[in-house]
Design an enzyme around this catalytic site. Structure first.
Site, PDB file in Angstrom:
ATOM      1  N   ARG A  50      84.031  46.300  87.816  1.00 37.64           N
ATOM      2  CA  ARG A  50      84.890  47.455  87.570  1.00 37.64           C
ATOM      3  C   ARG A  50      86.072  46.997  86.721  1.00 37.64           C
ATOM      4  O   ARG A  50      86.577  45.884  86.898  1.00 37.64           O
ATOM      5  CB  ARG A  50      85.399  48.048  88.879  1.00 37.64           C
ATOM      6  N   ASP A  52      90.000  48.100  85.117  1.00 38.65           N
ATOM      7  CA  ASP A  52      91.152  48.975  85.295  1.00 38.65           C
ATOM      8  C   ASP A  52      91.379  49.822  84.055  1.00 38.65           C
ATOM      9  O   ASP A  52      90.795  49.585  82.982  1.00 38.65           O
ATOM     10  CB  ASP A  52      92.415  48.141  85.548  1.00 38.65           C
ATOM     11  N   ARG A 198      94.581  39.082  85.117  1.00 37.76           N
ATOM     12  CA  ARG A 198      95.859  39.481  84.536  1.00 37.76           C
ATOM     13  C   ARG A 198      97.028  38.745  85.195  1.00 37.76           C
ATOM     14  O   ARG A 198      98.014  38.391  84.529  1.00 37.76           O
ATOM     15  CB  ARG A 198      96.044  40.989  84.651  1.00 37.76           C
TER      16      ARG A 198
END
Length: 246
Positions: A50, A52, A198
């Site tokens: 998945r 973001d 990140r």
């Protein structure tokens, strides 16, 4: 019923992420709508991972089950026709065994993070890189990054919204290199925590700017505390590169 494996490229800028969302468009929903227009069938597209909002993909892998008698090539062509002008493209489509699963059959995932290291504003790469103005020491970033490779508790690098059962993950590879004004960070593992890449990038940039050193990165990892994080890098520089299968 035939199962098809898809390789998907997309610009994540217009979407709230891969997965269906109530508050905006998703990559998954856009592809499922294109498949419905192609086959008349309500389907679910399962992905290897998945992403973001704002995160891109160069080679996301997914699968879908289709009843209509179409070859892989015709299915791909039809889906792509219905996807236009959305910034999503099916790069490959192949028929696979019924027990092949884009997520559960996957044995490795790789991401890349792109930084444009220059003082001038973004133009052609707006929304596709993180611009960092001051000079980054990519060699220091790479050396420090090796602290994170291996089996660790990555709580510091995990979003508070992460739903993973455990913060313990094995990071197989984390590299940093400079290509002209670009600094490219690549990460590979079986799986990642929410925001892990990140968050690691944000800390490595602190090292590259001289605000942190390798010992600071080690301390942040050992703290197992989200408050020890230097910074969470913005989503627009992150790309899902590939998924690996047996």
């Amino acid at each position: 019923m035939n199962r098809f494996a898809l390789t998907i490229e997309f610009d994540g800028g217009p979407y709230m992420g891969w997965q269906w969302q109530d508050h905006g468009p998703s990559v998954q929903g856009t592809i499922e709508e294109a498949i419905f227009k192609t086959t008349g069938e309500k389907t679910l597209v399962y992905s290897a991972g998945r992403t973001d909002a704002g995160v891109h993909a160069l080679g996301m892998r997914a699968h879908v089950d289709v009843e209509k008698g179409l070859s892989a090539f015709r299915l791909m062509e039809a889906i792509n026709a219905h996807l236009r002008p959305h910034p999503i493209a099916i790069l490959t489509c192949e028929e696979v065994a019924d027990d092949w699963h884009a997520r559960y059959s996957c044995i490795g995932r790789a991401y890349a993070y792109r930084i444009l290291n220059r003082r001038a504003s973004l133009t052609l790469e707006r929304g596709r890189v993180w611009r960092v103005g001051p000079e980054l020491d990519a060699d220091a970033m790479h050396d420090a990054a090796q602290i994170l490779v291996g089996l660790h508790d990555f709580t510091t690098f995990r979003s508070t919204a992460c739903q993973a059962a455990s913060p313990v993950k094995t990071l197989d590879r984390l590299t940093v290199r400079r290509e002209g004004q670009h600094v490219i960070i690549e990460a590979a593992a079986l799986s990642f925590l929410h925001h892990q890449v990140r968050s690691m990038v944000g800390c490595l940039v602190a090292v590259g700017l001289g605000r942190w050193n390798a010992a600071d990165l080690r301390a942040a990892l050992d703290a197992a505390d989200r408050s020890a994080l230097a910074e969470n890098a913005p989503p627009e520089g992150l790309y899902f590169v590939r998924a690996t299968y047996p």
